[in-house]
Design an enzyme around this catalytic site. Structure first.
Site, PDB file in Angstrom:
ATOM      1  N   SER A 110       7.132   7.814 -11.975  1.00 40.77           N
ATOM      2  CA  SER A 110       6.653   9.400 -11.572  1.00 40.77           C
ATOM      3  C   SER A 110       8.374   9.895 -10.914  1.00 40.77           C
ATOM      4  CB  SER A 110       5.902   9.374 -10.718  1.00 40.77           C
ATOM      5  OG  SER A 110       5.119  10.109  -9.601  1.00 40.77           O
TER       6      SER A 110
ATOM      7  N   GLY B 223       0.643  -1.302   0.021  1.00 43.99           N
ATOM      8  CA  GLY B 223       0.178   0.562  -0.071  1.00 43.99           C
ATOM      9  C   GLY B 223       0.765   1.317   0.304  1.00 43.99           C
ATOM     10  N   ASP B 224      -0.010   2.565  -0.478  1.00 46.51           N
ATOM     11  CA  ASP B 224       0.448   4.063  -0.412  1.00 46.51           C
ATOM     12  C   ASP B 224       2.168   3.838  -1.549  1.00 46.51           C
ATOM     13  OD1 ASP B 224      -0.131   4.782   2.250  1.00 46.51           O
ATOM     14  OD2 ASP B 224       0.620   2.818   3.383  1.00 46.51           O
TER      15      ASP B 224
ATOM     16  N   GLN C 251      -5.281  -0.622  -1.025  1.00 47.15           N
ATOM     17  CA  GLN C 251      -4.319  -0.828  -0.054  1.00 47.15           C
ATOM     18  C   GLN C 251      -3.676  -2.346  -1.284  1.00 47.15           C
ATOM     19  OE1 GLN C 251      -7.572  -2.309   1.018  1.00 47.15           O
ATOM     20  NE2 GLN C 251      -7.096  -0.633   2.648  1.00 47.15           N
TER      21      GLN C 251
ATOM     22  N   LYS D 233      -0.825   4.681  -5.193  1.00 48.43           N
ATOM     23  CA  LYS D 233      -2.381   4.571  -7.118  1.00 48.43           C
ATOM     24  C   LYS D 233      -2.861   6.025  -6.975  1.00 48.43           C
ATOM     25  CE  LYS D 233      -3.485   1.154  -3.588  1.00 48.43           C
ATOM     26  NZ  LYS D 233      -2.287   1.603  -3.037  1.00 48.43           N
ATOM     27  N   GLY D 234      -2.957   7.006  -6.201  1.00 48.70           N
ATOM     28  CA  GLY D 234      -3.616   8.547  -6.306  1.00 48.70           C
ATOM     29  C   GLY D 234      -3.437   8.989  -7.512  1.00 48.70           C
TER      30      GLY D 234
ATOM     31  N   ALA E  67      -1.882   8.296   5.541  1.00 49.16           N
ATOM     32  CA  ALA E  67      -2.530   9.485   5.426  1.00 49.16           C
ATOM     33  C   ALA E  67      -3.292   9.277   6.605  1.00 49.16           C
ATOM     34  CB  ALA E  67      -2.742   9.608   4.433  1.00 49.16           C
TER      35      ALA E  67
ATOM     36  N   GLY F 219      -6.304   5.296   2.853  1.00 46.40           N
ATOM     37  CA  GLY F 219      -6.085   7.027   2.918  1.00 46.40           C
ATOM     38  C   GLY F 219      -5.887   7.505   1.967  1.00 46.40           C
ATOM     39  N   HIS F 220      -6.256   8.235   1.528  1.00 50.27           N
ATOM     40  CA  HIS F 220      -5.480   9.260  -0.145  1.00 50.27           C
ATOM     41  C   HIS F 220      -5.578  10.756   0.049  1.00 50.27           C
ATOM     42  CE1 HIS F 220      -8.623   6.548  -1.944  1.00 50.27           C
ATOM     43  NE2 HIS F 220      -9.071   7.690  -1.727  1.00 50.27           N
TER      44      HIS F 220
HETATM   45  P1  IMP Z   1      -7.435  -2.818   8.541  1.00 51.28           P
HETATM   46  O1  IMP Z   1      -7.219  -3.453   6.852  1.00 51.28           O
HETATM   47  O2  IMP Z   1      -7.918  -1.765   9.041  1.00 51.28           O
HETATM   48  O3  IMP Z   1      -7.364  -4.123   8.870  1.00 51.28           O
HETATM   49  O4  IMP Z   1      -4.901  -2.987   8.918  1.00 51.28           O
HETATM   50  C1  IMP Z   1      -4.966  -4.396   8.525  1.00 51.28           C
HETATM   51  C2  IMP Z   1      -3.000  -3.960   7.639  1.00 51.28           C
HETATM   52  O5  IMP Z   1      -3.416  -3.743   6.050  1.00 51.28           O
HETATM   53  C3  IMP Z   1      -2.794  -2.833   8.661  1.00 51.28           C
HETATM   54  O6  IMP Z   1      -1.031  -3.298   8.659  1.00 51.28           O
HETATM   55  C4  IMP Z   1      -2.650  -1.666   7.615  1.00 51.28           C
HETATM   56  O7  IMP Z   1      -1.740  -0.944   8.978  1.00 51.28           O
HETATM   57  C5  IMP Z   1      -2.785  -2.117   6.568  1.00 51.28           C
HETATM   58  N1  IMP Z   1      -3.179  -1.626   5.716  1.00 51.28           N
HETATM   59  C6  IMP Z   1      -4.948  -1.361   5.680  1.00 51.28           C
HETATM   60  N2  IMP Z   1      -5.159  -0.347   4.864  1.00 51.28           N
HETATM   61  C7  IMP Z   1      -4.209   0.221   4.134  1.00 51.28           C
HETATM   62  C8  IMP Z   1      -3.644   1.403   3.312  1.00 51.28           C
HETATM   63  O8  IMP Z   1      -4.450   2.290   2.977  1.00 51.28           O
HETATM   64  N3  IMP Z   1      -1.925   1.443   3.220  1.00 51.28           N
HETATM   65  C9  IMP Z   1      -1.244   0.969   4.115  1.00 51.28           C
HETATM   66  N4  IMP Z   1      -1.599   0.422   4.922  1.00 51.28           N
HETATM   67  C10 IMP Z   1      -2.718  -0.269   5.087  1.00 51.28           C
END
Ligand code: IMP
Length: 427
Positions: free
Chosen positions: A412, A12-13, A223, A16-17, A298, A40-41
């Protein structure tokens, strides 16, 4: 059919946005197919930064219908906070639609997530504490409440009554938490329901008709592959499938509708939350990369763990998602490093492997096998032609391409909207 998918190849992060934004004006429909407000974006509306968690970044395109698909877990209160924040900045959200099959993320899901995480120790996943896991658990236990249930208030009340009994017992007896009052939840949902009703639709017809009529439909993943419930570092994962396969399931479209599957890969890597991370840089080196790349979550503001590029991880994403293209982001952050190591395999019990093992115990024994690249010092942020990049930077990009056997179609080079080198048009 013209279905475009944007997915994350790491944890993640990846940015993608930015890729979604680039495709934005060509797109007739944007669909979110999994996850919830754990994403979060940051988007910029009329010069002002806003962080979105549930709405896809494609919402900024007023000319494209924006659909929350059946695979999403929807916290309606967060949704309307975001809608209202955008409307305050002058962006009306009347192009938003919600699938009638989407699961409702309820207040008790959030509390359960907090209580489960509070146990700490080996149970702690490091979730965003937004109730994502508990909501998906109820979905698969078949006690979830769906958006269509809001269309008939009696059905909603009946389902809430029976599910709340089970959830309150779990909250109180298993975790010693505070139970919920049925009437309070009913009152909260009465208010939000009125706002939601006009947006509810049969998204299966809506999205498939768009595809059948050759509209460009963008499936925006949240994610990433290494957080996938099946293929990530289980149990340190999220509870959905952020992959291209997740699109089929979570948006209700056929496999042949996916024409282009774009995987976004950061030129290095980051991870938020617990779980194994083979190329992680600890101490000062990790801190330096975090500061340079401004790597803070974010959604939760947590500092992200930072490390070098892990190519077995990206290759795993290529295979599982069937990536047609890679968009490489934040390569400018690597400017100034004398040497840049890239992980090209893992050493496991004296042998070299190039895949991610399922067992965390086995993965924990893996050591990175490095290939070290020479760095570059020139500022690359204003470069728009690939050939103008420093030779060492091109070598880096081309090695990723060679290793993954996938075209790195976009590079990018700065956070600016225009800060991209397009090697092969994405649309
Ligand atoms: P949950 O999705 O809140 O259940 O979190 C499970 C795991 O996914 C944790 O390690 C979070 O930090 C990670 N995670 C969930 N959403 C994101 C995201 O959008 N970016 C990065 N990590 C994420």
């Amino acid at each position: 059919m013209a279905g475009y998918v944007v997915v994350g190849t790491q944890w993640g992060d990846e940015g993608k946005g930015k890729v979604v934004d680039l495709l934005g004006k060509h797109v007739d429909m944007v669909v979110r197919y999994q996850g919830g407000n754990n994403a979060g974006h940051t988007v910029v509306v009329n010069g002002k930064k806003t962080v979105l968690h549930l709405l896809p970044s494609g919402i900024l395109n007023k000319d494209a219908l924006c659909v929350i698909g059946p695979g999403v877990v929807l916290n309606p209160f967060v949704l309307f906070e975001e809608v209202e924040a955008l409307e305050k900045e002058g962006l009306q959200c009347d192009h938003l639609r919600i699938s009638d099959r989407t699961q409702l993320l309820m207040p008790y899901h959030v509390r359960l997530d907090e209580l489960i995480e509070a146990r700490g120790g080996k149970y702690k996943v490091g979730t965003t504490k937004n109730g994502i896991g508990p909501c998906y658990a109820d979905k698969y236990s078949r006690i979830g409440i769906r958006v269509c249930d809001l269309q008939d208030w009696n059905v909603f009340e009946e389902k809430l009554k029976s599910t709340l009994e089970i959830k309150n017992a779990e909250i109180e007896k298993v975790y010693g938490g505070e139970p919920f009052d049925y009437d309070e939840i009913v009152a909260q949902f009465k208010g939000i329901r009125e706002k939601m009703l006009p947006m509810i639709c049969d998204s299966v017809s809506l999205v498939n008709e768009a595809l059948e009529n050759d509209k460009v439909v963008l499936f925006e993943g949240a994610q990433a592959n290494m957080l996938d419930i099946n293929y990530g570092t289980y149990p340190f994962v999220t509870s959905s499938s952020p992959t291209s396969a997740g699109v089929l399931e979570g948006a209700g479209v056929p496999p042949q509708s996916l024409t282009r599957i774009i995987g976004v890969a950061k030129a290095y890597s980051t991870r938020v939350g617990e779980g194994p991370y083979i190329t992680e840089l600890l101490g000062d080196e990790g801190e330096a990369l975090r500061q340079k790349g401004f790597e803070f979550g974010a959604t939760t503001g947590r500092p992200r763990r930072c490390g070098w590029l892990d190519l077995p991880v990206v290759k795993q994403a290529v295979r599982i998602n069937g990536l047609t293209d890679i968009a490489m982001t934040k390569i400018d952050i690597l400017t100034g490093y004398d040497k840049i190591p890239v992980c090209v395999g893992y050493e496991l019990d004296g042998k070299q492997i190039d895949y991610v093992p399922a067992s965390l115990e086995v993965y924990g024994r893996c050591k990175p096998v490095w290939k070290v690249f020479d760095g570059w010092t020139e500022d690359i942020s204003q470069i728009r032609n690939y050939e103008d990049l420093p030779e060492n930077c091109r070598k880096y990009v081309e090695f990723v391409e060679e290793y993954t056997k996938t075209s790195v179609s976009l590079v990018s080079v700065s956070p600016e909207r225009e800060g991209n080198i397009i090697r092969k048009p994405l649309i």
